[in-house]
Design a protein around this motif. Structure first.
Motif, mmCIF file in Angstrom:
data_model
loop_
_atom_site.group_PDB
_atom_site.id
_atom_site.type_symbol
_atom_site.label_atom_id
_atom_site.label_comp_id
_atom_site.label_asym_id
_atom_site.label_seq_id
_atom_site.Cartn_x
_atom_site.Cartn_y
_atom_site.Cartn_z
ATOM 1 N N ALA A 86 8.217 10.240 20.079
ATOM 2 C CA ALA A 86 7.363 11.423 19.907
ATOM 3 C C ALA A 86 7.774 12.212 18.670
ATOM 4 C CB ALA A 86 7.449 12.309 21.145
ATOM 5 N N TYR A 87 6.789 12.815 18.036
ATOM 6 C CA TYR A 87 7.036 13.744 16.932
ATOM 7 C C TYR A 87 7.163 15.149 17.532
ATOM 8 C CZ TYR A 87 6.260 16.509 12.726
ATOM 9 O OH TYR A 87 6.394 17.414 11.701
ATOM 10 N N PRO A 88 8.107 15.993 17.126
ATOM 11 C CA PRO A 88 8.989 15.867 15.954
ATOM 12 C C PRO A 88 10.362 15.284 16.259
ATOM 13 C CG PRO A 88 9.097 18.092 16.763
ATOM 14 C CD PRO A 88 8.149 17.364 17.680
ATOM 15 N N ASP A 89 10.593 14.790 17.519
ATOM 16 C CA ASP A 89 11.900 14.182 17.807
ATOM 17 C C ASP A 89 12.181 13.034 16.843
ATOM 18 O OD1 ASP A 89 12.214 15.948 19.883
ATOM 19 O OD2 ASP A 89 11.421 14.572 21.397
ATOM 20 N N VAL A 90 11.146 12.268 16.557
ATOM 21 C CA VAL A 90 11.243 11.209 15.553
ATOM 22 C C VAL A 90 10.485 11.685 14.327
ATOM 23 C CG1 VAL A 90 10.711 8.809 14.990
ATOM 24 C CG2 VAL A 90 11.401 9.424 17.320
ATOM 25 N N THR A 91 11.204 11.945 13.255
ATOM 26 C CA THR A 91 10.583 12.458 12.037
ATOM 27 C C THR A 91 9.827 11.354 11.306
ATOM 28 O OG1 THR A 91 12.526 11.960 10.687
ATOM 29 C CG2 THR A 91 12.474 14.102 11.801
ATOM 30 N N LEU A 92 9.071 11.741 10.296
ATOM 31 C CA LEU A 92 8.339 10.765 9.499
ATOM 32 C C LEU A 92 9.300 9.779 8.833
ATOM 33 C CD1 LEU A 92 5.797 9.652 8.148
ATOM 34 C CD2 LEU A 92 6.029 11.436 6.388
ATOM 35 N N LYS A 93 10.406 10.295 8.311
ATOM 36 C CA LYS A 93 11.383 9.428 7.655
ATOM 37 C C LYS A 93 11.969 8.419 8.637
ATOM 38 C CE LYS A 93 15.667 9.589 4.955
ATOM 39 N NZ LYS A 93 16.698 10.481 4.341
ATOM 40 N N GLU A 94 12.306 8.891 9.853
ATOM 41 C CA GLU A 94 12.880 8.003 10.858
ATOM 42 C C GLU A 94 11.850 6.986 11.328
ATOM 43 O OE1 GLU A 94 15.659 6.415 13.644
ATOM 44 O OE2 GLU A 94 15.790 7.498 11.739
ATOM 45 N N GLY A 151 -3.060 6.809 9.888
ATOM 46 C CA GLY A 151 -2.237 5.717 9.387
ATOM 47 C C GLY A 151 -1.343 6.117 8.237
ATOM 48 N N ASP A 152 -0.138 5.545 8.230
ATOM 49 C CA ASP A 152 0.805 5.779 7.140
ATOM 50 C C ASP A 152 0.982 4.527 6.281
ATOM 51 O OD1 ASP A 152 2.815 7.525 5.849
ATOM 52 O OD2 ASP A 152 4.238 5.993 6.559
ATOM 53 N N GLY A 153 0.400 3.410 6.722
ATOM 54 C CA GLY A 153 0.573 2.146 6.019
ATOM 55 C C GLY A 153 1.556 1.243 6.740
ATOM 56 N N HIS A 154 1.449 -0.053 6.481
ATOM 57 C CA HIS A 154 2.339 -1.050 7.085
ATOM 58 C C HIS A 154 2.249 -1.052 8.610
ATOM 59 C CE1 HIS A 154 3.864 -1.328 3.075
ATOM 60 N NE2 HIS A 154 4.454 -0.146 3.120
ATOM 61 N N ALA A 169 0.837 -1.197 0.000
ATOM 62 C CA ALA A 169 0.000 0.000 0.000
ATOM 63 C C ALA A 169 0.871 1.246 0.000
ATOM 64 C CB ALA A 169 -0.906 -0.013 1.230
ATOM 65 N N ALA A 170 0.399 2.297 -0.674
ATOM 66 C CA ALA A 170 1.146 3.550 -0.741
ATOM 67 C C ALA A 170 1.162 4.219 0.625
ATOM 68 C CB ALA A 170 0.509 4.471 -1.773
ATOM 69 N N LEU A 171 2.270 4.881 0.940
ATOM 70 C CA LEU A 171 2.369 5.609 2.195
ATOM 71 C C LEU A 171 1.493 6.850 2.128
ATOM 72 C CD1 LEU A 171 6.218 5.251 2.738
ATOM 73 C CD2 LEU A 171 4.383 3.827 3.631
ATOM 74 N N LYS A 172 0.789 7.150 3.223
ATOM 75 C CA LYS A 172 -0.265 8.162 3.184
ATOM 76 C C LYS A 172 0.133 9.497 3.782
ATOM 77 C CE LYS A 172 -3.871 4.607 3.433
ATOM 78 N NZ LYS A 172 -5.030 4.099 4.200
ATOM 79 N N LEU A 173 0.973 9.489 4.796
ATOM 80 C CA LEU A 173 1.268 10.735 5.496
ATOM 81 C C LEU A 173 2.254 11.594 4.711
ATOM 82 C CD1 LEU A 173 1.512 9.550 9.206
ATOM 83 C CD2 LEU A 173 -0.414 10.633 8.039
ATOM 84 N N ASN A 174 2.124 12.897 4.909
ATOM 85 C CA ASN A 174 3.011 13.865 4.274
ATOM 86 C C ASN A 174 3.696 14.672 5.367
ATOM 87 O OD1 ASN A 174 3.600 16.717 3.211
ATOM 88 N ND2 ASN A 174 3.240 15.556 1.317
#
Length: 393
Positions: A55-63, A21-24, A3-8
């Protein structure tokens, strides 16, 4: 297709309260007060696990996506991905996961495979984990692996074994998606030259009685003296003699049935004929204190089995110029020089004769032929005089 990743990444700060949800199985949890944190849902063996990734933003979406990918790889392999480092697997944790994946049993007495586990645990605890245990397995470098080997260079075989342990753990990490870099231990391991193994020292059969006389004159226990003499007369491995029990001995049939063990060199029961001299040793052993049914007992040990080191130290202190395993070389050399039956000699050493095809046809254990062989060997050692029907010791 996945499934495609959803969050931006740009839209995350403006998301309303709720679970996004971002998928997976990766989710961003947004609380009403505005705090944001990452969670992931995975299944291990049909069991649902809810993981906190930070926690966000300590852990980014990429991480968060990277951590989620690592956790999925572990879960797919049947492992619980929960670790105290926020998802970054340390080398110590990778070692534990590798041992679980390998199903390496914990150390158990009298088990060859568990003895390998004991050596593994000791090497990790003594040499490896103090240096790289807290380092992420994905970040272990060639220099760190080489430094561990350099500190052990006085014992090349131990250094090479330590690198082999590191290599296997890191290879598991690579295969499970926990590491992208090449294996850090492979290069240093190839640079270590291990001296060829030395064979156990042995003496000619005619000199063996004199060496055992040194042990008889020493102050070691009667059980040790009898165990060593029985080892010499039967040409059996010391571990088999130490663990011998009276239930394995048939005094009437004059045989000793050594039970096979799945993780031992002998995997099937082996019947050993006992010479007159060996029987005399057993009759003297009957007078020893009994403990757990062990023939050559050590009452101070929990299971009655005499430690290997007790026998070896007693021989060294008495000045015996060979090791217990050298008794087997003495027997095989004597049989070879006298032209004794090759198969009978090999079976007497509990060696497998021929391959699986030969074994499927040659079914005889040559028991009576081996009985005569061991009687002649006892006489050659000077431990029995057939005319007097009595021992020479």
């Amino acid at each position: 297709m996945e499934a495609a990743l959803k969050l931006n990444a740009k839209a995350i700060p403006n998301l309303p309260a709720g679970r996004h949800g971002d998928g997976h199985g990766l989710y961003l949890m947004v609380q009403k007060r505005g705090t944001r944190s990452w969670t992931q849902v995975v299944r291990v063996g049909g069991r649902r696990l809810d993981l906190g990734l930070g926690a966000y933003p300590d852990v980014t979406l990429k991480e968060a996506r990277r951590l989620a990918t690592n956790n999925r790889a572990l879960a797919k392999g049947g492992f619980d991905p929960r670790h105290g480092t926020g998802g970054a697997l340390t080398f110590a944790e990778a070692n534990d996961e590798y041992l679980r994946w390998k199903r390496f049993p914990p150390p158990v007495a009298n088990n060859r495979l568990s003895n390998q586990r004991y050596r593994w645990d000791y090497t990790m605890r003594k040499h490896v984990l103090p240096r790289i245990g807290t380092v992420a397995v994905a970040e272990v470098t060639v220099g760190q692996a080489a430094a561990i080997a350099s500190a052990m260079i006085d014992t090349p075989s131990a250094a090479k074994f330590a690198l082999s342990c590191i290599e296997r753990v890191c290879q598991w990490a690579i295969d499970s998606g926990q590491r992208e870099m090449a294996n850090p231990a492979s290069g240093p391991k190839r640079q270590i030259d291990v001296p060829p193994p030395t064979h156990a020292r042995f003496l000619p059969a005619e000199e063996l009685a004199g060496e055992l006389a040194k042990l008889d004159a020493s102050g070691c226990s009667e059980a040790v003296k009898l165990a060593v003499r029985f080892t010499a007369l039967t040409a059996k491995r010391l571990c088999e003699v130490r663990r011998a029990t009276w239930t394995e001995i048939d005094l009437e049939a004059r045989t000793w049935t050594i039970p096979g063990r799945p993780n031992a060199k002998i995997k099937e029961d082996h019947v050993e004929p006992l010479s007159d001299a060996a029987m005399q040793v057993l009759h003297r052993a009957l007078e020893l204190p009994r403990s757990h049914g062990v023939v050559f007992t050590n009452p101070s040990s929990g299971d009655g089995v005499m430690p290997d080191s007790t026998i070896r130290r007693a021989m060294q202190r008495a000045g015996v110029a060979m090791s217990p395993h050298g008794f087997r070389s003495t027997f095989r050399t004597w049989a070879q020089e006298r032209g004794e039956n090759w198969e009978a000699a090999e079976i007497s050493l509990s060696h497998r004769v021929g391959g699986s095809v030969v074994a499927s046809y040659a079914r005889s254990d040559m028991l009576e032929m081996r009985r005569v062989l061991m009687e002649r060997y006892a006489c050659a050692l000077g431990m029995w005089q057939p005319d007097s029907r009595g021992p020479c010791w």
